[in-house]
Design an enzyme around this catalytic site. Structure first.
Site, short mmCIF file in Angstrom:
data_model
loop_
_atom_site.label_atom_id
_atom_site.label_comp_id
_atom_site.label_asym_id
_atom_site.label_seq_id
_atom_site.Cartn_x
_atom_site.Cartn_y
_atom_site.Cartn_z
N SER A 175 1.55 -9.72 -0.71
CA SER A 175 1.21 -8.29 -0.66
C SER A 175 1.50 -7.66 0.70
O SER A 175 1.67 -6.44 0.80
CB SER A 175 -0.25 -8.08 -1.03
OG SER A 175 -1.08 -8.93 -0.25
N LYS B 210 0.82 -1.22 0.00
CA LYS B 210 0.00 0.00 0.00
C LYS B 210 0.85 1.27 0.00
O LYS B 210 0.45 2.29 -0.54
CB LYS B 210 -0.94 0.00 1.22
CG LYS B 210 -1.94 -1.14 1.24
CD LYS B 210 -3.07 -0.94 0.27
CE LYS B 210 -4.10 -2.07 0.35
NZ LYS B 210 -5.14 -1.99 -0.69
N GLU C 27 -9.86 5.74 3.21
CA GLU C 27 -10.62 4.63 3.78
C GLU C 27 -9.64 3.50 4.05
O GLU C 27 -8.58 3.46 3.44
CB GLU C 27 -11.70 4.15 2.79
CG GLU C 27 -11.23 3.15 1.73
CD GLU C 27 -10.14 3.66 0.78
OE1 GLU C 27 -10.06 4.87 0.57
OE2 GLU C 27 -9.35 2.83 0.26
C1 LIG Z 1 -1.74 -6.92 2.69
C2 LIG Z 1 -2.89 -6.63 1.79
N1 LIG Z 1 -3.00 -7.28 0.63
C3 LIG Z 1 -4.01 -7.06 -0.22
C4 LIG Z 1 -5.01 -6.16 0.09
C5 LIG Z 1 -6.14 -5.97 -0.89
O1 LIG Z 1 -6.09 -4.78 -1.59
P1 LIG Z 1 -5.72 -4.71 -3.11
O2 LIG Z 1 -6.63 -5.67 -3.82
O3 LIG Z 1 -5.98 -3.30 -3.47
O4 LIG Z 1 -4.29 -5.09 -3.28
C6 LIG Z 1 -4.95 -5.43 1.28
C7 LIG Z 1 -5.98 -4.46 1.63
O5 LIG Z 1 -6.07 -3.93 2.68
C8 LIG Z 1 -3.85 -5.69 2.16
O6 LIG Z 1 -3.72 -5.04 3.32
#
Ligand SMILES: Cc1ncc(COP(=O)(O)O)c(C=O)c1O
Length: 395
Positions: free
Chosen positions: A378, A90, A112
């Protein structure tokens, strides 16, 4: 060849656009007319790249996961966004958007958040740039991701728990948009995913595209070719996935697999598998797939993972699925939990619950031994320890 990128009117095929109230028209137009000019300027690029390098710690490693590869009979690389400052992908987007907000002359930042990762990343860049920061977060998420709430507060942000709907990401986004409508001229809304009105999905995808830019270089070094056979990422709104696939969209050798949250099962009535369950509708300013009932009322989604618990999906992904460019798999809560423990025990990496859904996809694909797979982790699992510990004790 299909065009998978946004068109002049802000659409990806049938999806996207900007469906906004009159009061926001001016600021969304201003953003639309300026975002490319600003983010493509040398001055922006220099500051963005320097912060990504020195502050975030990029490039994030591309790690060859030996034991996981053995288990699934292919060559698995993990793109380690969990090692970024603040613990997830993020921050790539919030650094870019705060630099953009400054150049647009904005004084106040709103956001948000679901899992709290985007909230923490926003509070972090606001501290760094000395900007006021207000974060809207559903009350359910405030409780299940409380460590991130404490971090945001320590960083100086005001966190508003939202008590409408089922008190999760959709409701937090509604509230952030309401705030924006009251302060359109001095406030920049840092949207945390590839959702919202055009140009947000394109802006966020571009800022996150550093992920696939790095994968190309790193794979070339490690494998002698710059593309994998598979790219796998989880999708909430779709930002880590968009960043992972951005520079590979036109390379048809690369199979794209998106993992959405099946919850307790796609047909259980407790799911957030939007691409599979959704129908075309409008949510938070974009035309996309939306979980809705026959009267067009938004259905409350459910997932154990706060970051995937959303009844819409980024228009880029709705389109990739509609035109057959991406394969979409629903991963249920228990599959994600098992996969999180599997990664922890085979590689010594505790992933975020969201990323555990991407890992869950591995068990649903039949790989060849020489397949190269890049899977984006992620985020890290610190925020999910309560959920993991409860699950561990139940087993
Ligand atoms: C670690 C992590 N991965 C994935 C996501 C999902 O978001 P996005 O689909 O925008 O990557 C989030 C959302 O809060 C997250 O904190």
């Amino acid at each position: 060849m299909e065009n998978y990128q946004v068109n002049q009117d802000g659409f990806y095929g049938d999806f996207g656009g900007a469906y906004i109230p009159e009061i926001l028209y001016g600021c969304v137009e201003n953003l639309k007319n300026n975002y490319l000019k600003i983010i493509q300027s040398n001055n922006f690029k220099k500051e963005f790249e320097q912060l990504l390098h020195d502050y975030v710690g990029r490039p994030s490693p591309l790690y060859y996961a030996h034991r996981l590869s053995e288990k699934y009979g292919c060559r698995i690389y993990l793109k380690r966004e969990d090692l970024n400052h603040t613990g997830a992908h993020k921050i790539n987007n919030t650094i870019g958007q705060i630099l953009l907000a400054k150049r647009l002359g904005k004084k106040r930042i709103i956001a948000e958040t679901g899992a709290g990762q985007h909230g923490v990343a926003t509070a972090t860049v606001c501290a760094l740039m000395n900007m006021e920061c207000i974060v809207y977060m559903g009350k359910t998420d405030v409780e299940r991701q409380h460590i991130n709430v404490q971090k945001m507060q320590m960083l100086g942000a005001t966190v508003y728990p939202v008590t409408s709907g089922n008190m999760t990401l959709k409701d937090a986004t509604n509230e952030a948009i309401r705030d924006w409508c009251c302060h359109p001229s001095d406030t920049h809304y840092i949207i945390g995913s590839t959702v919202g009105p055009h140009p947000y999905p394109d802006l966020v995808a571009r800022l996150q595209s550093v992920i696939s830019e790095e994968i190309k270089k790193q794979l070339l070094e490690k494998e002698g070719r710059d593309y994998p056979d598979y790219l796998i990422a989880c999708v909430g709104g779709g930002s880590n996935a968009a960043g992972t696939i951005y520079h590979y969209l036109d390379n048809e050798n690369v199979k794209i697999v998106l993992a959405e949250a099946g919850g307790k099962g796609v047909d259980s009535g407790l799911s957030a598998a939007t691409i599979q369950l959704g129908k075309i509708g409008i949510i938070h300013g974009a035309r996309t797939l939306v979980m809705q009932n026959e009267d067009g009322q938004i259905e409350e989604p459910y997932s154990i993972s706060a970051g995937l618990d959303y009844p819409g999906i980024g228009p880029i992904h709705a389109n990739l699925s509609a035109v057959g460019r991406a394969q979409v798999l629903a991963i249920n809560d228990n599959e994600a939990l098992d996969s999180a423990f599997e990664l922890t025990r085979t590689e010594g990496i505790i992933p975020a619950l969201e990323s555990a859904h991407a890992l869950g996809a591995l068990r649903k694909i039949k790989f060849n031994p020489d397949d190269i797979v890049v899977l984006t982790i992620s985020g890290r699992g610190d925020k999910d320890m309560d959920t993991y510990i409860n699950y561990y004790h139940q087993k």
